[in-house]
Write a protein that holds these residues in place. Sequence first.
Motif, mmCIF file in Angstrom:
data_model
loop_
_atom_site.group_PDB
_atom_site.id
_atom_site.type_symbol
_atom_site.label_atom_id
_atom_site.label_comp_id
_atom_site.label_asym_id
_atom_site.label_seq_id
_atom_site.Cartn_x
_atom_site.Cartn_y
_atom_site.Cartn_z
ATOM 1 N N ALA A 1 -3.715 0.709 -14.548
ATOM 2 C CA ALA A 1 -3.504 1.708 -15.603
ATOM 3 C C ALA A 1 -4.564 2.817 -15.568
ATOM 4 O O ALA A 1 -4.370 3.880 -16.157
ATOM 5 N N ARG A 2 -5.664 2.593 -14.891
ATOM 6 C CA ARG A 2 -6.650 3.675 -14.791
ATOM 7 C C ARG A 2 -6.189 4.738 -13.801
ATOM 8 O O ARG A 2 -6.555 5.899 -13.918
ATOM 9 N N ASP A 3 -5.388 4.314 -12.815
ATOM 10 C CA ASP A 3 -4.922 5.268 -11.812
ATOM 11 C C ASP A 3 -3.540 5.834 -12.138
ATOM 12 O O ASP A 3 -3.173 6.893 -11.641
ATOM 13 N N TYR A 4 -2.759 5.103 -12.940
ATOM 14 C CA TYR A 4 -1.410 5.561 -13.274
ATOM 15 C C TYR A 4 -1.127 5.188 -14.731
ATOM 16 O O TYR A 4 -0.248 4.390 -15.030
ATOM 17 N N LEU B 1 -1.829 4.481 -3.701
ATOM 18 C CA LEU B 1 -0.599 3.787 -4.105
ATOM 19 C C LEU B 1 -0.102 4.340 -5.448
ATOM 20 O O LEU B 1 1.102 4.594 -5.632
ATOM 21 N N ALA B 2 -1.045 4.577 -6.360
ATOM 22 C CA ALA B 2 -0.675 5.116 -7.676
ATOM 23 C C ALA B 2 -0.027 6.494 -7.526
ATOM 24 O O ALA B 2 0.916 6.837 -8.237
ATOM 25 N N GLU B 3 -0.522 7.257 -6.563
ATOM 26 C CA GLU B 3 0.023 8.599 -6.328
ATOM 27 C C GLU B 3 1.487 8.517 -5.887
ATOM 28 O O GLU B 3 2.334 9.291 -6.338
ATOM 29 N N ASN C 1 0.850 -1.185 0.000
ATOM 30 C CA ASN C 1 0.000 0.000 0.000
ATOM 31 C C ASN C 1 0.893 1.244 0.000
ATOM 32 O O ASN C 1 2.125 1.125 -0.039
ATOM 33 N N ALA C 2 0.261 2.414 0.016
ATOM 34 C CA ALA C 2 1.038 3.652 -0.089
ATOM 35 C C ALA C 2 2.109 3.719 0.995
ATOM 36 O O ALA C 2 3.261 4.078 0.728
#
Length: 450
Positions: A240-243, A210-212, A168-169
């Motif tokens: 791929a939708r988030d990053y 996480l993508a951030e 996770n982040a």
Amino acid sequence: MPSSSSAHHDSASASTSTLTQRLNAGEAPRASDTLLINEQSRLREAGGERVIKFGFGQSPFPVFTPAVEALAAHAADKAYLPVQGLAAAREAVAAFHREVDGVNWQAGEMLLAPGSKLLLFALMKALPADAEVLIPDPAWVSYAPQARMCNLATRRVTCSFESRWQVNAASLEEALSDRDEPNNRVRLLILNQPGNPTGLSLNHAEQAKLAEVARRHDLLVLSDEIYGVLDHDGSHRAFARDYPEGTVTTTGLSKWCGAGGWRLGAMHVPASLGEALFSRLLGIASETWSSVASPIQEAACVAYQRTPALDAYITRQRKILAEIGRWAAAELDDAAIRTHAPDGGFYLYPDFEAHREALAQRGITTGSELTEVLLDECGVALLPGSAFGAPAERLTVRLAYVDFDGAALLTTSGPVIAHPVLEKVRDGIHAITAFVKALESGTNKTPNDG
Ligand code: PMP
Ligand code: GLU
């Protein structure tokens, strides 16, 4: 002239032996744990033993019938196809995922291969020599050996039961907090949701966070979504939708289409990652596998056409896998073998930590000792967490609940857990829980334990 002929013989054997020594120096890569347990289970069965095969992760369902028919119709196709893959097949894969996952993939960004396993390897092979690969613990067996074969540095991102075995982040930030890191080094983070060995995914909000972090650190992400279509309630969210700009995605026919042995994998490489990377991947493909078998690509064109029959085939698989997974996780949990119910695919990752003391009294202190005993005494084949990068002493195992004839269940409706074809699955889970109960009550001690 006995001496000269023996001298000749000696020098021949001396040079043979040095060649042999040179060829055999260094650490030999072992056979992959997944394929090994498959072989071992088969051998035991051939020897007349009843083995409950929870070791190898292969779809229990038949290949989608229209795809089988297309394969048969194209059996005589013999021409090599384009290295990147047949344009129609690439478009079929891209269009399917545009519809199902809401991504914006184009056929020109897709590369096909005989299995997504080779695509993962090709991506690592295409990275700069000083790149580093971040691999979750636990994660599928082949990522780390592939990175080693490509001479890339690896680092594990440790996950826990409490974080549902997910990166996770917070855990990613921690893994990246190394100050000595040269900041221009390519770092590849491997993600796999729904996961093997866990069956679990991040929830959408956690994935966005996480993508951030991945974006902030300019990571390359390899999102292995081979089980995405088998998300049990259809809520898989493509990374791929988030990053989109930094995510390479792999998928294929092996899991949701029951076609592991067909060897059809697909990879999406976003145009944003540049032409040189894609050319390097094509170069690797053309110098190694050349192209995917022609009949298989024709069959893939059919498998990836969305029809009501295809949707029904997928939906029924999801329901069946969800029910069995939830049932098995609850049974294990009841015996204090803590197990998260799966989000997708067909794996569970039970944790025997609560039984550490009782197991230690039987001399079992590692995950692999645990799987050996469960195979010998219960006839249940599993893989230890260590095959997935866990420390040896962690008492986790991977359970692939696929030892049943999926064809017999696809034609049913409603609950399946009591169905006769699931007898081995029920027996296997009950054998594990009975083993643990006996262990805790002290009734299955070996005689010399006193
Ligand atoms: N990734 C994961 C997580 C897997 O379990 C598998 C198993 N086959 C693969 C990739 C490779 O799949 P394939 O090469 O059959 O596409
Ligand atoms: N993916 C399957 C598993 O994890 C087996 C196939 C393979 O490892 O290539 O058991």
